[in-house]
Design a protein around this motif. Sequence first.
Motif, PDB file in Angstrom:
ATOM      1  N   LYS A  50       1.083   3.460  11.000  1.00 49.64           N
ATOM      2  CA  LYS A  50       1.168   2.029  10.688  1.00 49.64           C
ATOM      3  C   LYS A  50       0.052   1.599   9.726  1.00 49.64           C
ATOM      4  O   LYS A  50       0.158   0.582   9.065  1.00 49.64           O
ATOM      5  CB  LYS A  50       1.088   1.197  11.971  1.00 49.64           C
ATOM      6  CG  LYS A  50       2.349   1.191  12.779  1.00 49.64           C
ATOM      7  CD  LYS A  50       2.202   0.259  13.965  1.00 49.64           C
ATOM      8  CE  LYS A  50       3.406  -0.619  14.086  1.00 49.64           C
ATOM      9  NZ  LYS A  50       3.285  -1.575  15.203  1.00 49.64           N
ATOM     10  N   THR A  51      -0.995   2.384   9.638  1.00 49.13           N
ATOM     11  CA  THR A  51      -2.121   2.058   8.766  1.00 49.13           C
ATOM     12  C   THR A  51      -1.762   2.374   7.315  1.00 49.13           C
ATOM     13  O   THR A  51      -1.337   3.490   7.005  1.00 49.13           O
ATOM     14  CB  THR A  51      -3.366   2.872   9.174  1.00 49.13           C
ATOM     15  OG1 THR A  51      -3.654   2.620  10.546  1.00 49.13           O
ATOM     16  CG2 THR A  51      -4.557   2.520   8.319  1.00 49.13           C
ATOM     17  N   ALA A  52      -1.940   1.403   6.440  1.00 47.12           N
ATOM     18  CA  ALA A  52      -1.667   1.609   5.013  1.00 47.12           C
ATOM     19  C   ALA A  52      -2.499   2.781   4.498  1.00 47.12           C
ATOM     20  O   ALA A  52      -3.675   2.913   4.811  1.00 47.12           O
ATOM     21  CB  ALA A  52      -1.987   0.356   4.226  1.00 47.12           C
ATOM     22  N   ALA A 109       2.820   4.270   1.940  1.00 51.61           N
ATOM     23  CA  ALA A 109       2.357   4.070   0.563  1.00 51.61           C
ATOM     24  C   ALA A 109       2.289   2.586   0.214  1.00 51.61           C
ATOM     25  O   ALA A 109       2.705   1.727   0.992  1.00 51.61           O
ATOM     26  CB  ALA A 109       3.299   4.793  -0.398  1.00 51.61           C
ATOM     27  N   LYS A 110       1.797   2.302  -0.973  1.00 56.16           N
ATOM     28  CA  LYS A 110       1.676   0.915  -1.433  1.00 56.16           C
ATOM     29  C   LYS A 110       3.037   0.229  -1.505  1.00 56.16           C
ATOM     30  O   LYS A 110       3.144  -0.962  -1.262  1.00 56.16           O
ATOM     31  CB  LYS A 110       0.975   0.872  -2.787  1.00 56.16           C
ATOM     32  CG  LYS A 110      -0.497   1.233  -2.689  1.00 56.16           C
ATOM     33  CD  LYS A 110      -1.194   1.197  -4.027  1.00 56.16           C
ATOM     34  CE  LYS A 110      -2.665   1.589  -3.840  1.00 56.16           C
ATOM     35  NZ  LYS A 110      -3.364   1.677  -5.115  1.00 56.16           N
ATOM     36  N   ALA A 117      -0.411  15.896   0.588  1.00 54.54           N
ATOM     37  CA  ALA A 117      -1.182  14.801   1.173  1.00 54.54           C
ATOM     38  C   ALA A 117      -1.006  13.567   0.296  1.00 54.54           C
ATOM     39  O   ALA A 117      -0.819  13.669  -0.918  1.00 54.54           O
ATOM     40  CB  ALA A 117      -2.648  15.174   1.282  1.00 54.54           C
ATOM     41  N   TYR A 118      -1.077  12.410   0.929  1.00 55.10           N
ATOM     42  CA  TYR A 118      -0.986  11.148   0.202  1.00 55.10           C
ATOM     43  C   TYR A 118      -2.387  10.688  -0.192  1.00 55.10           C
ATOM     44  O   TYR A 118      -3.303  10.719   0.619  1.00 55.10           O
ATOM     45  CB  TYR A 118      -0.321  10.074   1.077  1.00 55.10           C
ATOM     46  CG  TYR A 118      -0.281   8.711   0.415  1.00 55.10           C
ATOM     47  CD1 TYR A 118       0.543   8.488  -0.685  1.00 55.10           C
ATOM     48  CD2 TYR A 118      -1.063   7.671   0.871  1.00 55.10           C
ATOM     49  CE1 TYR A 118       0.579   7.253  -1.313  1.00 55.10           C
ATOM     50  CE2 TYR A 118      -1.035   6.424   0.258  1.00 55.10           C
ATOM     51  CZ  TYR A 118      -0.206   6.226  -0.834  1.00 55.10           C
ATOM     52  OH  TYR A 118      -0.172   4.997  -1.453  1.00 55.10           O
ATOM     53  N   ARG A 119      -2.535  10.277  -1.463  1.00 52.83           N
ATOM     54  CA  ARG A 119      -3.801   9.717  -1.946  1.00 52.83           C
ATOM     55  C   ARG A 119      -3.582   8.231  -2.203  1.00 52.83           C
ATOM     56  O   ARG A 119      -2.906   7.861  -3.157  1.00 52.83           O
ATOM     57  CB  ARG A 119      -4.258  10.409  -3.234  1.00 52.83           C
ATOM     58  CG  ARG A 119      -4.594  11.867  -3.044  1.00 52.83           C
ATOM     59  CD  ARG A 119      -5.212  12.454  -4.276  1.00 52.83           C
ATOM     60  NE  ARG A 119      -4.278  12.401  -5.412  1.00 52.83           N
ATOM     61  CZ  ARG A 119      -4.465  13.023  -6.565  1.00 52.83           C
ATOM     62  NH1 ARG A 119      -5.549  13.743  -6.753  1.00 52.83           N
ATOM     63  NH2 ARG A 119      -3.591  12.928  -7.542  1.00 52.83           N
ATOM     64  N   SER A 120      -4.131   7.412  -1.348  1.00 52.02           N
ATOM     65  CA  SER A 120      -3.896   5.973  -1.463  1.00 52.02           C
ATOM     66  C   SER A 120      -4.545   5.387  -2.720  1.00 52.02           C
ATOM     67  O   SER A 120      -4.011   4.451  -3.306  1.00 52.02           O
ATOM     68  CB  SER A 120      -4.373   5.235  -0.215  1.00 52.02           C
ATOM     69  OG  SER A 120      -5.741   5.447  -0.009  1.00 52.02           O
ATOM     70  N   GLY A 121      -5.674   5.928  -3.140  1.00 52.09           N
ATOM     71  CA  GLY A 121      -6.355   5.421  -4.325  1.00 52.09           C
ATOM     72  C   GLY A 121      -5.508   5.496  -5.579  1.00 52.09           C
ATOM     73  O   GLY A 121      -5.504   4.584  -6.401  1.00 52.09           O
TER      74      GLY A 121
END
Length: 183
Positions: free
Chosen positions: A97-99, A113-114, A133-137
Amino acid sequence: MNKNSQSVDTDPINESAAISRGDFMRSLGLSSAALMAFYCMGTTLSSCKSSDPAPTTPTIPSTGGSGSNGLTGNATTSAGAINFTLDLTNSNVVGLKTAGSALKVGDVFIANAKSGYVALQRLCTHEGQDLLAYRSGSDDIVCSAHGSEFKTDGSVNKGPAATALKRYTATLSADGNTLTVKA
Protein backbone atom coordinates in the motif's frame (compact mmCIF):
# COMPACT_ATOMS: atom_id res chain seq x y z
CA MET A 1 84.10 14.90 17.11
CA ASN A 2 84.76 18.49 16.20
CA LYS A 3 82.08 21.19 16.33
CA ASN A 4 82.21 21.91 12.59
CA SER A 5 81.74 18.37 11.44
CA GLN A 6 78.25 17.05 10.91
CA SER A 7 77.23 13.51 11.17
CA VAL A 8 75.59 12.00 8.14
CA ASP A 9 72.86 9.50 8.84
CA THR A 10 72.86 6.81 6.18
CA ASP A 11 70.02 4.82 7.69
CA PRO A 12 67.77 3.84 4.73
CA ILE A 13 64.61 4.10 6.83
CA ASN A 14 65.30 7.75 7.68
CA GLU A 15 66.11 8.51 4.03
CA SER A 16 62.76 7.16 2.81
CA ALA A 17 60.92 9.05 5.54
CA ALA A 18 62.42 12.30 4.25
CA ILE A 19 60.98 11.93 0.74
CA SER A 20 57.78 13.86 0.13
CA ARG A 21 54.60 12.18 -1.00
CA GLY A 22 54.75 14.02 -4.35
CA ASP A 23 58.39 12.98 -4.90
CA PHE A 24 57.46 9.41 -4.11
CA MET A 25 54.59 9.43 -6.63
CA ARG A 26 56.78 11.04 -9.28
CA SER A 27 59.37 8.35 -8.64
CA LEU A 28 56.66 5.85 -9.58
CA GLY A 29 56.07 7.74 -12.80
CA LEU A 30 52.65 9.09 -11.89
CA SER A 31 52.01 12.78 -11.57
CA SER A 32 49.40 14.14 -9.20
CA ALA A 33 47.25 15.11 -12.18
CA ALA A 34 47.32 11.57 -13.53
CA LEU A 35 46.37 10.22 -10.13
CA MET A 36 43.44 12.62 -9.84
CA ALA A 37 42.25 11.76 -13.34
CA PHE A 38 42.45 8.06 -12.55
CA TYR A 39 40.57 8.56 -9.29
CA CYS A 40 37.84 10.63 -10.93
CA MET A 41 37.40 8.16 -13.80
CA GLY A 42 37.42 5.23 -11.44
CA THR A 43 34.50 6.61 -9.47
CA THR A 44 32.37 7.30 -12.54
CA LEU A 45 33.09 4.37 -14.80
CA SER A 46 30.84 1.35 -14.47
CA SER A 47 30.08 -1.93 -16.13
CA CYS A 48 26.70 -2.72 -17.67
CA LYS A 49 25.09 -2.47 -14.24
CA SER A 50 23.15 0.62 -13.25
CA SER A 51 24.79 3.01 -10.81
CA ASP A 52 21.46 3.43 -9.00
CA PRO A 53 21.29 0.35 -6.81
CA ALA A 54 18.03 -1.52 -7.00
CA PRO A 55 16.21 -2.18 -3.77
CA THR A 56 15.37 -5.71 -2.75
CA THR A 57 11.82 -6.84 -3.40
CA PRO A 58 9.96 -9.07 -0.92
CA THR A 59 8.41 -12.30 -2.17
CA ILE A 60 5.36 -14.23 -1.06
CA PRO A 61 4.47 -17.82 -2.09
CA SER A 62 2.72 -18.26 -5.44
CA THR A 63 -0.46 -19.99 -4.33
CA GLY A 64 -2.87 -18.51 -1.85
CA GLY A 65 -5.38 -21.20 -1.02
CA SER A 66 -6.99 -19.94 2.20
CA GLY A 67 -5.48 -16.47 1.83
CA SER A 68 -3.47 -16.73 5.06
CA ASN A 69 -0.52 -15.04 3.32
CA GLY A 70 -2.73 -12.36 1.75
CA LEU A 71 -3.07 -14.18 -1.58
CA THR A 72 -6.16 -15.85 -2.97
CA GLY A 73 -5.95 -17.49 -6.38
CA ASN A 74 -3.18 -18.53 -8.76
CA ALA A 75 -0.08 -16.39 -9.27
CA THR A 76 1.88 -18.87 -11.39
CA THR A 77 1.65 -19.47 -15.11
CA SER A 78 2.63 -23.14 -14.79
CA ALA A 79 -0.77 -24.06 -13.32
CA GLY A 80 -2.77 -21.92 -15.73
CA ALA A 81 -3.55 -18.28 -16.30
CA ILE A 82 -2.59 -15.62 -13.79
CA ASN A 83 -5.64 -14.73 -11.72
CA PHE A 84 -5.30 -13.79 -8.07
CA THR A 85 -6.33 -11.28 -5.45
CA LEU A 86 -4.15 -9.77 -2.75
CA ASP A 87 -5.66 -8.72 0.56
CA LEU A 88 -3.77 -5.48 1.13
CA THR A 89 -4.76 -5.48 4.80
CA ASN A 90 -2.87 -8.75 5.39
CA SER A 91 0.42 -8.26 7.26
CA ASN A 92 2.33 -10.16 4.52
CA VAL A 93 1.36 -7.69 1.79
CA VAL A 94 0.24 -4.50 3.59
CA GLY A 95 3.57 -2.88 2.65
CA LEU A 96 2.41 -2.80 -0.97
CA LYS A 97 0.00 0.00 0.00
CA THR A 98 3.01 2.29 0.44
CA ALA A 99 3.80 4.35 -2.66
CA GLY A 100 7.08 3.20 -4.22
CA SER A 101 6.91 -0.32 -2.78
CA ALA A 102 7.03 -3.57 -4.75
CA LEU A 103 6.30 -7.24 -4.18
CA LYS A 104 6.96 -10.48 -6.04
CA VAL A 105 4.02 -12.87 -6.05
CA GLY A 106 4.52 -16.14 -7.89
CA ASP A 107 5.41 -15.28 -11.50
CA VAL A 108 4.32 -11.64 -11.10
CA PHE A 109 6.16 -8.48 -10.10
CA ILE A 110 3.85 -5.83 -8.60
CA ALA A 111 4.82 -2.21 -7.93
CA ASN A 112 2.90 0.66 -6.38
CA ALA A 113 4.15 3.11 -9.01
CA LYS A 114 3.41 6.80 -9.52
CA SER A 115 0.69 5.91 -12.03
CA GLY A 116 -0.87 3.31 -9.72
CA TYR A 117 -0.37 -0.42 -9.31
CA VAL A 118 1.46 -2.20 -12.13
CA ALA A 119 1.79 -5.96 -12.55
CA LEU A 120 4.46 -7.35 -14.86
CA GLN A 121 6.17 -10.65 -15.49
CA ARG A 122 8.66 -11.37 -12.73
CA LEU A 123 11.67 -12.42 -14.83
CA CYS A 124 13.76 -10.02 -16.91
CA THR A 125 13.44 -10.63 -20.65
CA HIS A 126 17.20 -10.29 -21.17
CA GLU A 127 18.39 -13.48 -19.46
CA GLY A 128 15.47 -14.49 -17.27
CA GLN A 129 17.00 -13.14 -14.05
CA ASP A 130 14.72 -12.72 -11.02
CA LEU A 131 16.26 -9.38 -10.04
CA LEU A 132 13.61 -6.83 -10.99
CA ALA A 133 13.00 -3.92 -8.64
CA TYR A 134 10.97 -0.73 -8.76
CA ARG A 135 12.84 2.59 -8.48
CA SER A 136 10.42 5.23 -7.28
CA GLY A 137 12.84 8.10 -7.94
CA SER A 138 12.90 7.42 -11.66
CA ASP A 139 9.50 5.62 -11.75
CA ASP A 140 10.87 2.61 -13.59
CA ILE A 141 11.75 -1.04 -13.21
CA VAL A 142 15.39 -2.12 -13.24
CA CYS A 143 17.06 -5.52 -13.47
CA SER A 144 20.18 -5.39 -11.34
CA ALA A 145 21.75 -8.34 -13.18
CA HIS A 146 22.79 -6.40 -16.29
CA GLY A 147 21.19 -2.97 -15.94
CA SER A 148 18.14 -3.33 -18.18
CA GLU A 149 15.52 -0.69 -17.45
CA PHE A 150 11.81 -0.88 -18.19
CA LYS A 151 9.03 1.67 -18.10
CA THR A 152 6.11 0.86 -15.81
CA ASP A 153 4.10 -0.27 -18.85
CA GLY A 154 6.73 -3.00 -19.36
CA SER A 155 8.40 -1.49 -22.43
CA VAL A 156 12.19 -1.44 -22.62
CA ASN A 157 13.72 1.90 -21.67
CA LYS A 158 17.38 0.76 -21.74
CA GLY A 159 19.00 -2.52 -22.81
CA PRO A 160 20.53 -4.99 -22.95
CA ALA A 161 16.95 -6.36 -22.78
CA ALA A 162 15.26 -6.00 -26.18
CA THR A 163 11.82 -7.42 -25.35
CA ALA A 164 9.17 -5.78 -23.19
CA LEU A 165 7.98 -7.36 -19.95
CA LYS A 166 4.52 -8.92 -20.18
CA ARG A 167 1.98 -6.71 -18.44
CA TYR A 168 -0.99 -7.98 -16.46
CA THR A 169 -4.14 -6.12 -15.47
CA ALA A 170 -4.00 -4.84 -11.90
CA THR A 171 -7.29 -3.59 -10.45
CA LEU A 172 -7.58 -1.95 -7.04
CA SER A 173 -10.89 -2.33 -5.22
CA ALA A 174 -12.97 0.76 -4.45
CA ASP A 175 -12.04 0.57 -0.76
CA GLY A 176 -8.32 0.15 -1.60
CA ASN A 177 -8.02 -3.08 0.38
CA THR A 178 -7.74 -5.68 -2.40
CA LEU A 179 -5.75 -5.82 -5.60
CA THR A 180 -6.80 -8.24 -8.34
CA VAL A 181 -4.25 -9.29 -10.96
CA LYS A 182 -5.30 -11.09 -14.17
CA ALA A 183 -3.57 -12.15 -17.36
